[in-house]
Each structure stands twice: as C-alpha cells, then as structure tokens.
Design a protein around this motif. Sequence first.
Motif, short mmCIF file in Angstrom:
data_model
loop_
_atom_site.label_atom_id
_atom_site.label_comp_id
_atom_site.label_asym_id
_atom_site.label_seq_id
_atom_site.Cartn_x
_atom_site.Cartn_y
_atom_site.Cartn_z
N LYS A 106 0.83 -1.21 0.00
CA LYS A 106 0.00 0.00 0.00
C LYS A 106 0.87 1.25 0.00
CE LYS A 106 -3.51 2.45 2.66
NZ LYS A 106 -2.70 3.64 2.93
N THR A 140 0.77 6.78 -6.50
CA THR A 140 -0.48 7.53 -6.67
C THR A 140 -0.27 9.01 -6.44
OG1 THR A 140 -1.70 5.58 -5.91
CG2 THR A 140 -2.89 7.65 -5.98
N VAL A 167 -7.20 5.27 -3.85
CA VAL A 167 -6.01 4.83 -3.12
C VAL A 167 -5.73 5.72 -1.92
CG1 VAL A 167 -3.52 4.47 -3.27
CG2 VAL A 167 -5.00 3.79 -5.17
#
Length: 609
Positions: free
Chosen positions: A44, A51, A591
């Motif tokens: 992540k 991102t 995200v």
Amino acid sequence: MISQRLLSSFVLILLLLAPALAQTPEDQSPLDRQEKQEKALELKKEVERKTLSLLDEVIGSAVTLKNPENRALVLTGAADLLWTRDEKRARSLFKDALNNLNSIAIRFDEKMSDEQRTAYWKLARQRKEILQIIARRDADMALELLHASRSQTAPTRAAINGSTPFDEDLRLEESLAVQIAANDPKRALRMAEEGLSKGLSFELLNLLARLNDKDSELAERFASDIISKLHSENLATNQEAAWLAAMLLRMGLRPEDGGGAIIGPGSYIGGGKNPFRLNERQLSDLLEMVTAAALGSVPDTSLFSLIPELMPEIEKHLPERVPALRRRLAEFARTLEPRERMFMEYRELMQHGSVEALMEAAAKTSDKTREMLYQEAGWKAFTHGDTERARQIISDHIQDSATRDRILESFSQAAIWESMRKEKIDDVRQMLSHIKSKDERASILAQLAWGAAVKKDRKLALELLDEARQFVNLKPKNDTQLYALLQVVRTYALVEPNKAFEMIESLVDQANDLLSAASVLSGFLLPPGMFRKGELMLPPGYSQVSMQFRQFGKELAALALVNFERTKAAADKFQRNETRIMARLFIAQGVLSEQLGSGLAQGGIVPGY
C-alpha cells in the motif's frame, strides 16, 4: 437522441470503474491470495507513492482543461486528497479552485434568459460544493473564502418565487454551520443565531438536527430561537415561515422516524443520529401559531396539507380549535382537484387507521377512492408482517391489472430484500421468478454474489454471477441497465478479474464512441451546455450522479493495490482529455482517501486477504 442523463451517468460510472482494470488475466484473484497483512501494508505504501506522483500529473494537467468549472472540480478533488499530506499546498489548490469559478462573471438579473439563469445556479451550486468540502477541513478558511468570493449581485427571493428577500450567501453560511456543528456546536449555534436574525430557511432544521446529535441543550435553545423568530413573521402570508413551523412540528413530534421531515418528493430535511423532540412549551407554541395561521382570514394554503397529520396533537393541546379546523379543511378540499381532495379527506385515516378500518371505509366509497384505500390497506398489512393477507387484498380488490401486478411485484421485492438481509440465499433465488425486470434480477443476484465473495465462497459467488450475467445488457441503454451491469462487474473484479476486465474494456470503448458522437451532436440534438469549447462539462451534475455509484468506486479502486500500472493504463484508455484526467483523479481518490486507508487497516479489501 442521446439522453444527457444517460451520457453523464455512463461516463462517470466508467470513470469510477476504471480502477477495476487493474486486474490482468494473469493476476490471481484476491480471494486466492494468502499474503500477510504486513506485506499488504508495505505494498500500500508503494502504491501510495505512485499515486501521489499520479496526482501531481492530474494537478499539472488541470491547466489543459478549457473550462474553469472543470478545472475547479479537479483542483478541489486534488486538494482534498492532499490535505493530510501537504496542507499548505492543499490550501493553495482550494483557493485556485474558487478563483477559477470567480473568473466566470455571471451577474444575476431578473431579466436574464432561462439559459443564463441555469448557468448562474449551476455555478452557485458548484461554489457551495467546494466551500462545503473546505469546511470539512477548516471552517475558518471556508468562511473566509465564502466572504472573499461573495456574489456581486445576489438574487432576491422575489426573483425566485415572489416572496421575501433571500440572501444566497447567508444560506450558504448556514449550510457551513451544519458542518461546523460536528466539531464545534457552540460556534455553529452562534453562526446560526446571527443568520436567524436575517431570515428563515429550511437549512435551519438540518442544523438543529446536527446540534441535537452533539448537545441536546443547545438544540433545545436553538429550537426556541427559531420559534421566537417565527413569532415575528406572518405565517398566513409568509409561505417559508409557515412551512418551517409545520416541518419543525413534524420533526419534533415523530422522533421514532429519526427526526426527519419530508417536504416533498425526494426532499428530506432534518434527521440525525439522535431524535429531536420538542418540549411541551415549544409544542404548544408552534401548534398555536400553525392553527392560527390555518384559521386566519387569508391562510397559507400549503399548511392545509399538513393539518390532518397534526390533528392528533391539535386535539390533545387545542381541542377547542378542532371543529373550526375541520370546517376550514372541508372548505379548502372543495377547491382541490378530485384526486387531491380524495387524498386530503382520507389522509388521517391512511396514516393512523388499522387495516380493518381502511377496508371498511373502502367498501363504502367510490371506485377511485376505493382502490386508493385498498392499496393502503394492502401495504399496511404487508408492513405489519401479514404478507398473505396483503397479497389477497390487492389481488381481490385492485381491478387494473397493471397496477395490481406492480404492487404485487413490490411486495415480492420487499420480501426478497428482507430475505437477503437475513442471508436466506435459497429463499431469495426461489422468489426471483416473481421479479419481471431483468435488471432487478441481475442486481439481486450480484449482491448475493458479493456477499458470498466477502465470505470467501468463490464457487457460490461465481455461480451467482454467471446467472446474473444472463440478465444484464453488456451495452447498457439507460441508468438502470448500467447500474445492474456495474454490480455484476464489481464482484467479478473480486473473484474473477479476467471477466471483469473484458466487460469493462467493452464499456470503455462504448463510452469513447458515445462521447465522440455526443460531441458532434452538441448544440443540435443534445441539450445546450453539455459541451462547451469542445469539452464535456462535468460539474456540478457529476457529483449527483457519481454519489449514486461511489460506494462501488472505492471498492474497485482498491484493486489498484494489486496492479497499479494496469489501473493507470485503464485511465489512459479514455480518449478525451477531460475524462482521462477525471479517471486518474478517481484512481487517486480510491487509493489515497482516508476512508479507504482506514478500511485497509481494518482488514478490508486488500491483496491477499
């Protein structure tokens, strides 16, 4: 002719779905992975880094958008995502967003055309949306920007419905106070009391509900403030004041409904986590005002539609006024259309009467009234759990076959949703034959499949999805078909990404074709304003459409954690610049949003769960 609503819905849902393309045929299903939570969190962080880089590209590309409204939309979305990561930059982006809107000079004029009036209100709506987003982050900043961007010429209420003066920015300030109440109820009350001295609005009831969630004593004080203000108004001639008084009564009399007040089809005000109840003094005061207005020489006719609902309380607190009110209601009913008169006459019975009382009244009335009362009796029996009697009442007494079938199908749908809530899958599948709509069947099966997927029953999920796929239109022609397809796709993305990829890829191609055709037809067969300067106008309708499907957007965007590069490539499949930028922004929202991050930390949708 291409529907503006269908086009907007189609494009925006495709933008929300884009992250599902993160799955490649080679990817394993998240259900088949057994990675540890630590690895998922590590992944992540890496995806978040990528991102943020993508978000930088989105911000940089905002300048390529031709219309200030579209630029403002993108900058606002980016600023909101950056707030917890780079507050200084986020503040600057929020200001840039509002500056873009302020660059559009539309002065309100009572003589302006309908098209100009529509443009003005769209701009005002988007400004309100941006300020509300800012207020969730920093109320002081929102108020500062509100005052700095105050409209040079605000419309008056006379320009809208011929009533009392109206301050658009004051109403917006009240809506910001509703948000401020969540963190600082005392300050919100001060703002509301200042605004109350300048006028009334339905936003006051929303604020009352939020204050009640935080501090019931403050809410009681504010309710008294509203009632005091109402005393200074003439409820017989001021429609807004009359309705506010009546809605405050409904809100404070029926806390079992959540304290909300229905003000018309699709309109709902008030509500809150904790029910608000008027104290006896406030209740008597409001009933006195409302009944006096209804009995006045020039009564506000809109009040009459609410008097029957309030009658039980009026009988309790002001019994001496009941005969005069009933006479006035009868006089008023004679001025109505037959159907309206019929509904008003029996409203009290429909709200408070038993099934037996409704059946008895129906047997004594004319054909149209009889059917209305039998329908109400059927629904009351159904809501009380007597399904067989409800179906029997409708089958025996509703003559029109289309109406009869529609009501019986509604019973079936309600029974199905209840069985779904209780996770009785076999019962649901047996009852599906009563549902004629293919889209509805697909939607129900897809939701069952989602539940099975979450429980890691991949075999059952695929079985239900394959069944649902028979009922969906892979080239949807309306919102309903599109919504059903979306539900199927989002679960396929979870249990068999390859099929989801194939379905969405087809939709992206269709969206590109549809947009290409729409841009050519703009100004001819399409309503004005859909495209401007050759660019699709996304705000402010984008938020209304996307909210309907946003629940799926975050779930699908989470799949970017599986294959970020594929997700980004999906966004780039959109041919138009504005839709491509928005697709990238939706990926970033999926995200980076705090809600998704929280869900991941608590064991939500993550690779390898």
